[in-house]
Design an enzyme around this catalytic site. Structure first.
Site, PDB file in Angstrom:
ATOM      1  N   LYS A   1       0.837  -1.205   0.000  1.00 38.09           N
ATOM      2  CA  LYS A   1       0.000   0.000   0.000  1.00 38.09           C
ATOM      3  C   LYS A   1       0.870   1.253   0.000  1.00 38.09           C
ATOM      4  O   LYS A   1       1.939   1.285   0.621  1.00 38.09           O
ATOM      5  CB  LYS A   1      -0.901  -0.023   1.238  1.00 38.09           C
TER       6      LYS A   1
ATOM      7  N   SER B   1      -9.507   1.415   2.836  1.00 41.65           N
ATOM      8  CA  SER B   1      -8.712   2.242   1.948  1.00 41.65           C
ATOM      9  C   SER B   1      -7.628   1.477   1.197  1.00 41.65           C
ATOM     10  O   SER B   1      -7.013   2.006   0.270  1.00 41.65           O
ATOM     11  CB  SER B   1      -8.053   3.359   2.762  1.00 41.65           C
TER      12      SER B   1
ATOM     13  N   SER C   1      -9.896  -1.023   7.008  1.00 36.43           N
ATOM     14  CA  SER C   1      -9.350  -0.739   5.675  1.00 36.43           C
ATOM     15  C   SER C   1      -8.656  -1.913   5.008  1.00 36.43           C
ATOM     16  O   SER C   1      -8.272  -1.825   3.847  1.00 36.43           O
ATOM     17  CB  SER C   1      -8.382   0.447   5.739  1.00 36.43           C
TER      18      SER C   1
END
Length: 435
Positions: A89, A163, A187
């Site tokens: 990420k 996310s 997330s």
């Protein structure tokens, strides 16, 4: 609850023509029957063709893969993730690459790897690149202003969740078998559920977050996306998560009461969850209803205050919700924040008492199926069932109950520090549900 051909069981894909999981790949690379360089090239090509999933690839990846093949050819010992392509990420630093957090202007160019990335490399994983995310990790749509939309590979025209959207999508699309995300309020688990992969949130503070951009430090956790639980276990150990892994043969399952009183749930999610519980009960697993606070008071105040302290005045986000959070967090007086921390800590202590009666808590990962791209869901709705484990700092895992567009996911939660026990329970229960 029999798996469909080509879907996953607890040990990975069920179909002999399906992609192997990371454990199998690393074994083949160590044995010299798979080439790390070839695996890397395949992942890099797929990553560069996957609009909206990867934001950048690591130019050092190919050389790292070649070095692994060279060491394998000379009989040198290799790490537990030997040659495994891994995505990270964009909130984690990769040396020489920009960390953008989904902003139009990068926060910085990293001089060194984040602690998590360094540990992955030390285990001989090959870091392919950085995946997409919601701005600052605040939302859960998986979409970012000014960036190509991140797709949901398993349910076209729906949101992947966020996310950690790109990391979930990268595993779901088969670009990589493993990916790293960050989970502050769901997330990792929500996108894992909507993209039909395994998503593990580790216990709070079990992994050092040096070199990872914070959102709410008192809740931020590292997460893993994979196609098998054994891959999650290996990755957790690589990241330094240790602890007792004893687990009883038939874990006692606690189910929070009054789930529907917290808000609407898609009837298909409710039906799948009830079917899973019935199947486990028929196999002899004790299932009891428990009193469990799913929405601990003070969580929202903690998120807004800590996000504002970290970022207000330093960045210029495009998301209106972020701007509102910064405003509220900046104006929040320290006493209010302290009271919120105390309230959550008190609720967590009270909630932990449930583990004298049960071994693991089960509930749907999210009450919603992946929404259409044109109809994004509110964060509070999508994360309704994931926020408690984050607020309490407990480990949690999301397991797909199928791979169809209308299949949902099961979330299992254990108490703080029992990450390995949680994975043992997850293996046992997932095997029961998929056999």
């Amino acid at each position: 609850m029999t798996p469909q051909k080509g879907t996953m069981t607890r040990d990975g894909p069920t179909d002999e023509h399906s992609r192997p999981d990371a454990t199998a790949i690393a074994h083949a690379v160590r044995a010299g029957t798979r080439s790390a360089e070839q695996l890397c090239r395949q992942s890099l090509t797929a990553a560069q063709e996957a609009d909206g999933v990867f934001w950048t690839v690591d130019p050092a990846a190919l050389q790292a893969a070649r070095d692994i093949d060279r060491r394998a050819a000379h009989g040198h010992p290799l790490g537990p993730l030997a040659g495994v392509p891994i995505a990270v990420k964009d909130s984690f630093d990769i040396a020489g690459l920009d960390t953008t957090l989904g902003l139009r202007t990068p926060v910085h160019r990293a001089e060194k790897d984040a602690e998590v990335v360094a540990r992955l490399r030390a285990a001989d994983a090959v870091v392919i690149g950085k995946t997409s995310m919601d701005q600052l990790g605040w939302s859960m749509t998986g979409q970012t202003p000014g960036r190509p939309p991140c797709p949901n590979p398993t349910a076209p025209n729906t949101l992947p969740g966020g996310s950690s959207a790109g990391s979930a999508a990268a595993v779901a699309a088969g670009i990589v078998p493993l990916a790293i995300g960050g989970d502050t309020a769901g997330s990792v688990r929500v996108p894992a559920a909507w993209c039909h992969v395994v998503g593990l949130k580790l216990s709070h503070a079990s992994v050092r977050l040096d070199g990872c951009a914070p959102l709410a430090p008192s809740m931020d956790c590292v997460g893993v996306f994979a196609t098998s639980i054994r891959d999650c276990r290996t990755t957790a150990e690589v990241l330094g998560v240790t602890g007792p892994d004893r687990a009883v043969a038939l874990p006692r399952i606690g189910v929070p009461s009054r789930l529907l009183q917290h808000g609407p749930m898609d009837p298909r999610v409710a039906a799948a969850f009830e079917a899973a519980l019935k199947h486990l009960a028929d196999l002899g697993h004790p299932i009891v209803e428990i009193d469990f606070e799913l929405r601990p008071r003070g969580t929202g105040r903690i998120l807004t205050r800590e996000a504002a302290v970290q970022w207000a005045g330093r960045i210029a986000p495009d998301e209106p919700d972020l701007l509102t959070a910064f405003d509220l967090g900046t104006r929040m007086d320290p006493a209010t924040y302290a009271q919120a921390r105390q309230a959550v800590a008190h609720t967590a202590h009270r909630a932990a008492a449930v583990f004298t009666h049960v071994d693991v808590i089960a509930l749907p990962t999210t009450p919603l199926l992946p929404p259409a791209v044109s109809e994004p869901a509110a964060v509070l709705d999508a994360s309704r069932f994931t926020r408690a484990a984050s607020a309490y700092g407990w480990p949690a895992i999301s397991l797909p109950l199928g791979t169809g567009p209308h299949d949902c996911a099961l979330q299992l939660i254990a108490r703080q520090g029992k990450d390995h026990q949680l994975m043992n329970y997850a293996e046992h229960l997932w095997e029961a549900l998929t056999c």
